[in-house]
Design a protein around this motif. Structure first.
Motif, PDB file in Angstrom:
ATOM      1  N   VAL A  80       5.832   5.428  -2.193  1.00  0.00           N
ATOM      2  CA  VAL A  80       6.527   4.285  -1.590  1.00  0.00           C
ATOM      3  C   VAL A  80       5.489   3.221  -1.222  1.00  0.00           C
ATOM      4  CG1 VAL A  80       7.881   3.508   0.402  1.00  0.00           C
ATOM      5  CG2 VAL A  80       8.409   5.687  -0.689  1.00  0.00           C
ATOM      6  N   GLN A  81       5.810   1.976  -1.533  1.00  0.00           N
ATOM      7  CA  GLN A  81       4.919   0.861  -1.215  1.00  0.00           C
ATOM      8  C   GLN A  81       5.320   0.258   0.132  1.00  0.00           C
ATOM      9  OE1 GLN A  81       2.171  -0.396  -2.998  1.00  0.00           O
ATOM     10  NE2 GLN A  81       2.428   1.502  -4.162  1.00  0.00           N
TER      11      GLN A  81
ATOM     12  N   MET B   2       0.844  -1.179   0.000  1.00  0.00           N
ATOM     13  CA  MET B   2       0.000   0.000   0.000  1.00  0.00           C
ATOM     14  C   MET B   2       0.892   1.247   0.000  1.00  0.00           C
ATOM     15  SD  MET B   2      -2.810  -0.934   2.963  1.00  0.00           S
ATOM     16  CE  MET B   2      -3.981   0.323   2.465  1.00  0.00           C
ATOM     17  N   ASN B   3       0.502   2.231  -0.764  1.00  0.00           N
ATOM     18  CA  ASN B   3       1.218   3.505  -0.688  1.00  0.00           C
ATOM     19  C   ASN B   3       0.502   4.422   0.315  1.00  0.00           C
ATOM     20  OD1 ASN B   3      -0.883   4.951  -2.009  1.00  0.00           O
ATOM     21  ND2 ASN B   3       0.006   4.549  -4.003  1.00  0.00           N
ATOM     22  N   VAL B   4       1.060   5.583   0.558  1.00  0.00           N
ATOM     23  CA  VAL B   4       0.532   6.485   1.579  1.00  0.00           C
ATOM     24  C   VAL B   4      -0.906   6.910   1.268  1.00  0.00           C
ATOM     25  CG1 VAL B   4       0.812   8.754   2.663  1.00  0.00           C
ATOM     26  CG2 VAL B   4       2.800   7.299   2.307  1.00  0.00           C
ATOM     27  N   LEU B   5      -1.205   7.165   0.016  1.00  0.00           N
ATOM     28  CA  LEU B   5      -2.569   7.577  -0.325  1.00  0.00           C
ATOM     29  C   LEU B   5      -3.569   6.460  -0.073  1.00  0.00           C
ATOM     30  CD1 LEU B   5      -1.861   9.670  -3.556  1.00  0.00           C
ATOM     31  CD2 LEU B   5      -2.270  10.493  -1.227  1.00  0.00           C
TER      32      LEU B   5
ATOM     33  N   ASP C 164      13.106  -0.729   7.356  1.00  0.00           N
ATOM     34  CA  ASP C 164      12.904   0.435   6.497  1.00  0.00           C
ATOM     35  C   ASP C 164      11.690   0.312   5.579  1.00  0.00           C
ATOM     36  OD1 ASP C 164      14.098  -1.535   4.987  1.00  0.00           O
ATOM     37  OD2 ASP C 164      15.374  -0.164   3.872  1.00  0.00           O
ATOM     38  N   GLU C 165      11.160  -0.870   5.406  1.00  0.00           N
ATOM     39  CA  GLU C 165       9.978  -1.058   4.551  1.00  0.00           C
ATOM     40  C   GLU C 165       8.687  -1.054   5.360  1.00  0.00           C
ATOM     41  OE1 GLU C 165      10.818  -4.748   2.656  1.00  0.00           O
ATOM     42  OE2 GLU C 165      12.321  -3.878   1.334  1.00  0.00           O
ATOM     43  N   THR C 166       8.756  -0.511   6.557  1.00  0.00           N
ATOM     44  CA  THR C 166       7.662  -0.606   7.509  1.00  0.00           C
ATOM     45  C   THR C 166       6.941   0.724   7.687  1.00  0.00           C
ATOM     46  OG1 THR C 166       8.930  -2.269   8.715  1.00  0.00           O
ATOM     47  CG2 THR C 166       7.103  -1.275   9.879  1.00  0.00           C
ATOM     48  N   LEU C 167       5.617   0.657   7.768  1.00  0.00           N
ATOM     49  CA  LEU C 167       4.814   1.789   8.215  1.00  0.00           C
ATOM     50  C   LEU C 167       4.777   1.719   9.732  1.00  0.00           C
ATOM     51  CD1 LEU C 167       2.642   4.078   7.873  1.00  0.00           C
ATOM     52  CD2 LEU C 167       0.955   2.215   7.875  1.00  0.00           C
TER      53      LEU C 167
END
Length: 114
Positions: free
Chosen positions: A23-24, A1-4, A43-46
């Protein structure tokens, strides 16, 4: 998922001016303990948190985390948002509690760290 897509899923507001919205993120990590973030996140984490202070941005910076979702209606201070912008991070905020936000993101394809 991207930010939007994240923003849409949890009815959030984007608070920063900088940051890469494309960024996905495949993984999310929810915690109010920054020591746990240091131990488990990547680093790939929300990052999902209700902790509302500049230390969240500093911790994310150390872990190369580029997006933070604040929950429970928490809105970081102007200084914290400016610090995130300086580090090209995206900060978003939702009124949902952490459990609900995590559930909605999971429902939309986001996964937790293993």
């Amino acid at each position: 998922m991207n930010v939007l897509e994240i923003k849409e899923a949890v009815n959030a507001e984007i608070l920063t001016k900088k940051g890469n919205l494309d960024v996905q993120y495949q993984y999310a990590f929810a915690s109010d303990l920054m020591s746990d973030v240091l131990a488990y996140a990547s680093d790939e984490t929300l990052l999902i948190t209700g902790l509302n202070n500049p230390q969240v941005i500093r911790t994310a910076e150390m872990m190369d985390i580029s997006a933070i979702l604040f929950v429970r209606g928490k809105k970081p201070s102007k200084e914290t948002i400016e610090l995130a912008d300086e580090n090209n991070m995206t900060v978003i905020a939702t009124d949902y509690i952490m459990f609900k936000a995590c559930g909605l993101l999971y429902e939309n394809g986001m996964r937790g760290l293993e």
